[in-house]
Design an enzyme around this catalytic site. Structure first.
Site, PDB file in Angstrom:
ATOM      1  N   ARG A  69       0.847  -1.194   0.000  1.00 17.24           N
ATOM      2  CA  ARG A  69       0.000   0.000   0.000  1.00 17.24           C
ATOM      3  C   ARG A  69       0.881   1.241   0.000  1.00 17.24           C
ATOM      4  O   ARG A  69       1.961   1.259   0.585  1.00 17.24           O
ATOM      5  CB  ARG A  69      -0.908   0.027   1.241  1.00 17.24           C
ATOM      6  CG  ARG A  69      -2.090  -0.927   1.148  1.00 17.24           C
ATOM      7  CD  ARG A  69      -3.008  -0.774   2.333  1.00 17.24           C
ATOM      8  NE  ARG A  69      -2.351  -1.155   3.567  1.00 17.24           N
ATOM      9  CZ  ARG A  69      -1.810  -0.337   4.449  1.00 17.24           C
ATOM     10  NH1 ARG A  69      -1.892   0.972   4.285  1.00 17.24           N
ATOM     11  NH2 ARG A  69      -1.214  -0.790   5.528  1.00 17.24           N
ATOM     12  N   LYS A 218      -9.622  -2.239   1.729  1.00 16.62           N
ATOM     13  CA  LYS A 218      -9.372  -1.064   2.572  1.00 16.62           C
ATOM     14  C   LYS A 218     -10.149   0.157   2.082  1.00 16.62           C
ATOM     15  O   LYS A 218     -10.672   0.945   2.877  1.00 16.62           O
ATOM     16  CB  LYS A 218      -7.878  -0.758   2.655  1.00 16.62           C
ATOM     17  CG  LYS A 218      -7.067  -1.909   3.250  1.00 16.62           C
ATOM     18  CD  LYS A 218      -7.517  -2.213   4.639  1.00 16.62           C
ATOM     19  CE  LYS A 218      -7.148  -3.578   5.181  1.00 16.62           C
ATOM     20  NZ  LYS A 218      -5.796  -3.892   5.488  1.00 16.62           N
ATOM     21  N   ALA A 261       0.173  -6.193   9.399  1.00 20.10           N
ATOM     22  CA  ALA A 261       1.281  -7.113   9.675  1.00 20.10           C
ATOM     23  C   ALA A 261       1.666  -7.149  11.153  1.00 20.10           C
ATOM     24  O   ALA A 261       2.837  -7.236  11.504  1.00 20.10           O
ATOM     25  CB  ALA A 261       2.491  -6.807   8.787  1.00 20.10           C
ATOM     26  N   CYS A 262       0.668  -7.065  12.021  1.00 20.94           N
ATOM     27  CA  CYS A 262       0.915  -7.163  13.468  1.00 20.94           C
ATOM     28  C   CYS A 262       0.152  -8.324  14.104  1.00 20.94           C
ATOM     29  O   CYS A 262      -0.061  -8.338  15.314  1.00 20.94           O
ATOM     30  CB  CYS A 262       0.586  -5.852  14.152  1.00 20.94           C
ATOM     31  SG  CYS A 262       1.760  -4.548  13.772  1.00 20.94           S
ATOM     32  N   ASP A 285      -9.327  -9.593   9.068  1.00 19.76           N
ATOM     33  CA  ASP A 285      -8.804  -8.252   8.763  1.00 19.76           C
ATOM     34  C   ASP A 285      -9.797  -7.115   9.001  1.00 19.76           C
ATOM     35  O   ASP A 285      -9.396  -6.040   9.409  1.00 19.76           O
ATOM     36  CB  ASP A 285      -8.324  -8.199   7.304  1.00 19.76           C
ATOM     37  CG  ASP A 285      -7.389  -7.034   7.030  1.00 19.76           C
ATOM     38  OD1 ASP A 285      -6.411  -6.868   7.775  1.00 19.76           O
ATOM     39  OD2 ASP A 285      -7.649  -6.278   6.074  1.00 19.76           O
ATOM     40  N   ARG A 377       2.291 -12.124  -0.203  1.00 20.42           N
ATOM     41  CA  ARG A 377       0.951 -12.473   0.304  1.00 20.42           C
ATOM     42  C   ARG A 377       0.392 -13.716  -0.361  1.00 20.42           C
ATOM     43  O   ARG A 377       0.735 -14.037  -1.497  1.00 20.42           O
ATOM     44  CB  ARG A 377      -0.019 -11.313   0.027  1.00 20.42           C
ATOM     45  CG  ARG A 377       0.372  -9.981   0.686  1.00 20.42           C
ATOM     46  CD  ARG A 377      -0.430  -9.711   1.919  1.00 20.42           C
ATOM     47  NE  ARG A 377       0.101  -8.590   2.698  1.00 20.42           N
ATOM     48  CZ  ARG A 377      -0.492  -8.156   3.819  1.00 20.42           C
ATOM     49  NH1 ARG A 377      -1.586  -8.718   4.261  1.00 20.42           N
ATOM     50  NH2 ARG A 377       0.033  -7.164   4.504  1.00 20.42           N
TER      51      ARG A 377
HETATM   52  P1  GTP Z   1      -2.392  -7.433   7.615  1.00 16.65           P
HETATM   53  O1  GTP Z   1      -2.923  -8.485   6.695  1.00 16.65           O
HETATM   54  O2  GTP Z   1      -1.310  -6.622   6.980  1.00 16.65           O
HETATM   55  O3  GTP Z   1      -3.454  -6.572   8.183  1.00 16.65           O
HETATM   56  O4  GTP Z   1      -1.582  -8.197   8.791  1.00 16.65           O
HETATM   57  P2  GTP Z   1      -2.053  -9.020  10.085  1.00 16.65           P
HETATM   58  O5  GTP Z   1      -2.347  -8.097  11.211  1.00 16.65           O
HETATM   59  O6  GTP Z   1      -3.089 -10.001   9.729  1.00 16.65           O
HETATM   60  O7  GTP Z   1      -0.700  -9.787  10.487  1.00 16.65           O
HETATM   61  P3  GTP Z   1      -0.312 -11.343  10.373  1.00 16.65           P
HETATM   62  O8  GTP Z   1      -1.115 -12.201  11.285  1.00 16.65           O
HETATM   63  O9  GTP Z   1      -0.301 -11.708   8.937  1.00 16.65           O
HETATM   64  O10 GTP Z   1       1.174 -11.317  10.924  1.00 16.65           O
HETATM   65  C1  GTP Z   1       2.174 -10.489  10.364  1.00 16.65           C
HETATM   66  C2  GTP Z   1       3.552 -10.994  10.737  1.00 16.65           C
HETATM   67  O11 GTP Z   1       3.689 -11.025  12.160  1.00 16.65           O
HETATM   68  C3  GTP Z   1       3.817 -12.409  10.240  1.00 16.65           C
HETATM   69  O12 GTP Z   1       5.135 -12.485   9.777  1.00 16.65           O
HETATM   70  C4  GTP Z   1       3.635 -13.250  11.468  1.00 16.65           C
HETATM   71  O13 GTP Z   1       4.409 -14.420  11.412  1.00 16.65           O
HETATM   72  C5  GTP Z   1       4.058 -12.323  12.606  1.00 16.65           C
HETATM   73  N1  GTP Z   1       3.318 -12.610  13.875  1.00 16.65           N
HETATM   74  C6  GTP Z   1       2.001 -12.843  14.004  1.00 16.65           C
HETATM   75  N2  GTP Z   1       1.660 -13.122  15.287  1.00 16.65           N
HETATM   76  C7  GTP Z   1       2.811 -13.065  15.995  1.00 16.65           C
HETATM   77  C8  GTP Z   1       3.122 -13.269  17.382  1.00 16.65           C
HETATM   78  O14 GTP Z   1       2.274 -13.561  18.221  1.00 16.65           O
HETATM   79  N3  GTP Z   1       4.432 -13.095  17.740  1.00 16.65           N
HETATM   80  C9  GTP Z   1       5.399 -12.771  16.832  1.00 16.65           C
HETATM   81  N4  GTP Z   1       6.657 -12.629  17.266  1.00 16.65           N
HETATM   82  N5  GTP Z   1       5.136 -12.579  15.508  1.00 16.65           N
HETATM   83  C10 GTP Z   1       3.868 -12.728  15.102  1.00 16.65           C
HETATM   84  C1  SPV Z   2      -3.019  -4.278   5.443  1.00 22.79           C
HETATM   85  O1  SPV Z   2      -2.049  -3.659   4.995  1.00 22.79           O
HETATM   86  O2  SPV Z   2      -3.544  -3.996   6.563  1.00 22.79           O
HETATM   87  C2  SPV Z   2      -3.571  -5.422   4.691  1.00 22.79           C
HETATM   88  C3  SPV Z   2      -3.039  -5.690   3.347  1.00 22.79           C
HETATM   89  O3  SPV Z   2      -4.477  -6.084   5.168  1.00 22.79           O
HETATM   90  S1  SPV Z   2      -3.713  -4.651   2.133  1.00 22.79           S
HETATM   91  O4  SPV Z   2      -4.846  -5.338   1.504  1.00 22.79           O
HETATM   92  O5  SPV Z   2      -2.694  -4.404   1.126  1.00 22.79           O
HETATM   93  O6  SPV Z   2      -4.177  -3.431   2.729  1.00 22.79           O
HETATM   94 MN    MN Z   3      -4.975  -5.405   7.284  1.00 21.73          MN
END
Ligand code: GTP
Ligand code: SPV
Ligand code: MN
Length: 597
Positions: A69, A218, A261-262, A285, A377
Site C-alpha cells: 500500500r 481497505k 502485519a501485526c 482483517d 501475500r
Molecule cells: P495485515 O494483513 O497486513 O493486516 O496483517 P495481520 O495483522 O493479519 O498480520 P499477520 O497475522 O499476517 O502477521 C504479520 C507478521 O507477524 C507475520 O510475519 C507473522 O508471522 C508475525 N506474527 C504474528 N503473530 C505473531 C506473534 O504472536 N508473535 C510474533 N513474534 N510474531 C507474530
Molecule cells: C493491510 O495492509 O492492513 C492489509 C493488506 O491487510 S492490504 O490489503 O494491502 O491493505
Molecule cells: Mn490489514
C-alpha cells in the site's frame, strides 16, 4: 446483465473516459475465475504452480516498484478539507477528479475493462453493502473473486434501483498495438488511491497491488464504510473476528485491531496449546459491527477470503493458514522452488538449498537477502480455512464480548491490560502505537501512533472518529458493551529477542480475557489498567523464564510517566476535535501514575 440504470451509466461513462478495447461483465462463476488464471498465465503475469504440490494455484511476481500500500499516495477527497482531518492526505474533489480524469483518459487502451459487481458481507445480508469495481487487471478480478462475493447474485440483490459504491481502477499502462505487455503492468510514477466519501466513489490509478487495487478491501470496507458507519451509527474497523470456546463448550466472540502485519491473521486462526480450548475464525482483517435488537454489538466479516502475509507463516506458527492455502490460491511475491512450489522466510525449519527469489534471481541460504518480499501475500478463500466457524456467514453477525487493541512494541507495554471501562478502552485504543511494517511502502520499524489500527484507513477526521467510538459506548447499556483489552506480543529483551513466544501461546491471554468476561479470572489494578495476577494467567506447560514473565507483566510507573508527554503530543494533532473525555483520561492516568511507586 443488469437493468440498473445507474450502473449502466457508470460503466458507460467510465468506459468513454478510459477507452478499453472491450468491456467484460463478471458473472462470478468458476469458469470465469479459470479464464482469469489463463489470461494471467498467457500474459506472463502468473505461472501455474505444480499441480501435485499446490493444485489450482498460481504464482505471481509484481513489479518491484509496486509491492505494498502507498499511504503517501492515498487521498481522502472530502468536499470540506477539515472532514479529512490531520492524519489523511486531502485533495479537493473537483481538482482531484480533473487530475485523475487526464490520467484515466485512454488508460485502458488495448485492454479489457472488467466490471466487477461485489458484495461486502454475505450477499443479501442487511449489514452487507454492494460495490462495483471497474478494472483493467485480470489479477484484480481473480483476487476479488476470492476476497469478496462477485457476480450475478450481487446484481440480483442490487436490482434496478439499488445503489452501490463506485470504484474505478486502472493499472495506468495502456497497451499500444503490437507492443508487448509487461508481466505486471503498473504506473510507478503516477499512483493515486483516491476516495470521495461524499459521493461514495473510489478512483485508484497506477498500482495493481493489494489494498491499492482490490477496492472492496481497505478503500471500500474501511475508508468509505467508516464514513457510512459514522453517519448510520455503526462501526467499520480494521479487526479480526474470532470465536473462542472453552472446554465446557461456552463461547465468546472477540475482535482485535492490530496494525497491518501485526498478527491479526495469526490470532484469528490459532491452534490453542491449552487442552480443551478451541479457536475458530470469522474474519482476519475487517469487522463491521452493528447493534442488534438485543443491544449488543454484532460483527460480520465483510470479506470472503484472506490476503495474508506469507513470511513467518508455517505449520508451527499458523497451521490453519498453511492448510487453507494448500490449493486454489494466489501467491504474490513469494519465492519459487525448483519443484514449482512456493517458499518464504520462516515457512520451513530448514531453508531450501536453492530457490528463485521474488525478483527472479537465484537465492541460496546466507546469500544476504530475503527470498520472498517481506510483504509477500497469499490470497485464499476463507471457506478453505479448516477452522472457519460455521456461523462465519451469518447475516446477523456474531455478538462481540471483547475488543482487543495492540501493536508491535519492543518496550514498555505489557503483555495484556484490561481497560477500566469503554471510555478508558477507547482512550487506550486511541494511543495505540506500533513499529511500522512492510505492509506499507516506507521505512520499517519506525514507532508511530496508529489509533485503533485505523490511521491509514479512517475515511474522515480522526478526532471525529474518536467521538464516534465514545458515542457508540453510549448507545447501549454499559453491561452489554464488549470489554476492551490492550495486548502486546512483541516485547523484546536486551538482546532483541521476543520475550513472549507468541502465536499459538497467545491462547493463554485469550483464556484470561474469556475468564475476565465471565467474571472468573483475577486481575490487579495498575495505573494503566488491569493486569493478570500471576496465578490467573494459565502458563501450564509453557517454557518461559520467571524473569521474562516478570518483565511482560509489570507496569513500570517511571517508564509509563515518560509516555504521558508523548500521548499529549500525539493528541495535539487533533486540535479541538479531540474529545474532551480524552483529556480527562490523560489527567486520570497522570493521577494514578503519581500515586504509584
Ligand atoms: P495485515 O494483513 O497486513 O493486516 O496483517 P495481520 O495483522 O493479519 O498480520 P499477520 O497475522 O499476517 O502477521 C504479520 C507478521 O507477524 C507475520 O510475519 C507473522 O508471522 C508475525 N506474527 C504474528 N503473530 C505473531 C506473534 O504472536 N508473535 C510474533 N513474534 N510474531 C507474530
Ligand atoms: C493491510 O495492509 O492492513 C492489509 C493488506 O491487510 S492490504 O490489503 O494491502 O491493505
Ligand atoms: Mn490489514
Amino acid at each position: 446483465m443488469t437493468r440498473n440504470q445507474k450502473l449502466l451509466e457508470f460503466v458507460e461513462q467510465m468506459a468513454a473516459m478510459c477507452r478499453p478495447d472491450r468491456i467484460y461483465w463478471c458473472d462470478g462463476t468458476e469458469e470465469e475465475y479459470q479464464l482469469m488464471m489463463r489470461l494471467m498465465v498467457q500474459a506472463g503475469t502468473a505461472i501455474w504452480m505444480d499441480h501435485s504440490k499446490r493444485p489450482n494455484s498460481i504464482y505471481v511476481r509484481s513489479d518491484p516498484l509496486d509491492v505494498a500500500r502507498v499511504e503517501d499516495r492515498t487521498f481522502i477527497c472530502s468536499v470540506r478539507r477539515e472532514d479529512a482531518g490531520p492524519t489523511n492526505n486531502w485533495a479537493d474533489p473537483m481538482d482531484m477528479k480533473r487530475t485523475l480524469s487526464s490520467l484515466f483518459d485512454g488508460s485502458m487502451r488495448g485492454r479489457t475493462m472488467f466490471v466487477i459487481p461485489y458484495s461486502m458481507g454475505p450477499t443479501g445480508s442487511h449489514i452487507a453493502k454492494i460495490g462495483v469495481e471497474l478494472t483493467d487487471s485480470p489479477y484484480v478480478v481473480a483476487n476479488m473473486h476470492i476476497m469478496t462475493r462477485v457476480g450475478n447474485k450481487v446484481l440480483e440483490v442490487l436490482g434496478e434501483e439499488g445503489d452501490f459504491v463506485r470504484g474505478l481502477h486502472s493499472v495506468g499502462a495502456p497497451l499500444e498495438k503490437s507492443a508487448p505487455d509487461a508481466p505486471w503492468p503498473c504506473n510507478a510514477q503516477h499512483k493515486y488511491i483516491c476516495h470521495f466519501p461524499d459521493t461514495r466513489e473510489i478512483w485508484s490509478f497506477g498500482s495493481g497491488y493489494g489494498g491499492n487495487a482490490l477496492l472492496g478491501k481497505k478503500c471500500h470496507a474501511l475508508r468509505i464504510a467508516s464514513v457510512q458507519a459514522r453517519d448510520e451509527g455503526w462501526m467499520a474497523e480494521h479487526m479480526l473476528i474470532l470465536k473462542l470456546t472453552n472446554p465446557e463448550g461456552r463461547v465468546h466472540y472477540l475482535t482485535g485491531a492490530f496494525p497491518s502485519a501485526c498478527g491479526k491473521t495469526n490470532l484469528a486462526m490459532l491452534v490453542p496449546t491449552i487442552p480443551g480450548w478451541k479457536v475458530e475464525t470469522i474474519g482476519d482483517d475487517i469487522a463491521w459491527m452493528k447493534f442488534g435488537t438485543d443491544g449488543r454489538l454484532r460483527a460480520i466479516n465483510p470479506e470472503a477470503g484472506f490476503f495474508g502475509v506469507a513470511p513467518g507463516t508455517s505449520m508451527k506458527t499458523n497451521l490453519n493458514a498453511i492448510l487453507a492455502a494448500s490449493h486454489s490460491s494466489i501467491f504474490t511475491n513469494c519465492a519459487l522452488t525448483p519443484e514449482g512450489d512456493v517458499w518464504w522466510e520462516g515457512m520451513t525449519e530448514e531453508e531450501p538449498p536453492e530457490v528463485m527469489d521474488w525478483l527472479r534471481r537465484p537465492w541460496y541460504p546466507g546469500c544476504g537477502r530475503t527470498a520472498a518480499h517481506p510483504n509477500a501475500r497469499f490470497t485464499t478463500p476463507a471457506a478453505q480455512c479448516p477452522v472457519i466457524a460455521p456461523e462465519w456467514e451469518d447475516p446477523d453477525g456474531v455478538p462481540v464480548d471483547a475488543i482487543l487493541f495492540g501493536g508491535r512494541r519492543g518496550q514498555v507495554i505489557p503483555l495484556v491490560t484490561e481497560a477500566f471501562d469503554w471510555q478508558h478502552g477507547t482512550f487506550i485504543g486511541s494511543i495505540t502505537s506500533s513499529e511500522t511494517t512492510a505492509a506499507a511502502a516506507g521505512k520499517v520499524g519506525q514507532l508511530r501512533r496508529d489509533p485503533m489500527a485505523m490511521l491509514p484507513f479512517c475515511g474522515y477526521h480522526m478526532g471525529d472518529y474518536f467521538s464516534h467510538w465514545l458515542k457508540i459506548g453510549e448507545m447501549t447499556d454499559p453491561s452489554l458493551l464488549p470489554r476492551i483489552y490492550y495486548v502486546n506480543w512483541f516485547r523484546r529483551d536486551s538482546q532483541g529477542h521476543f520475550l513472549w513466544p507468541g502465536y499459538a501461546e497467545n491462547c493463554r491471554v485469550l483464556k484470561w480475557i474469556f475468564e475476565r468476561v465471565d467474571g472468573k479470572a483475577q486481575a490487579i489494578d495498575t495505573p494503566i489498567g488491569r493486569l493478570p495476577t500471576p496465578e490467573s494467567l494459565d502458563l501450564s506447560g509453557l517454557d518461559i523464564s520467571a524473569a521474562a514473565l516478570q518483565e511482560l507483566l509489570t507496569v513500570d510507573a517511571g517508564e509509563m510517566r515518560t509516555e504521558v508527554p508523548l500521548i499529549k503530543e500525539h493528541y495535539t494533532t487533533f486540535g479541538d476535535r479531540l474529545p474532551k473525555e480524552f483529556n480527562e483520561q490523560v489527567k486520570l492516568l497522570e493521577e494514578r501514575l503519581a500515586k504509584a511507586v
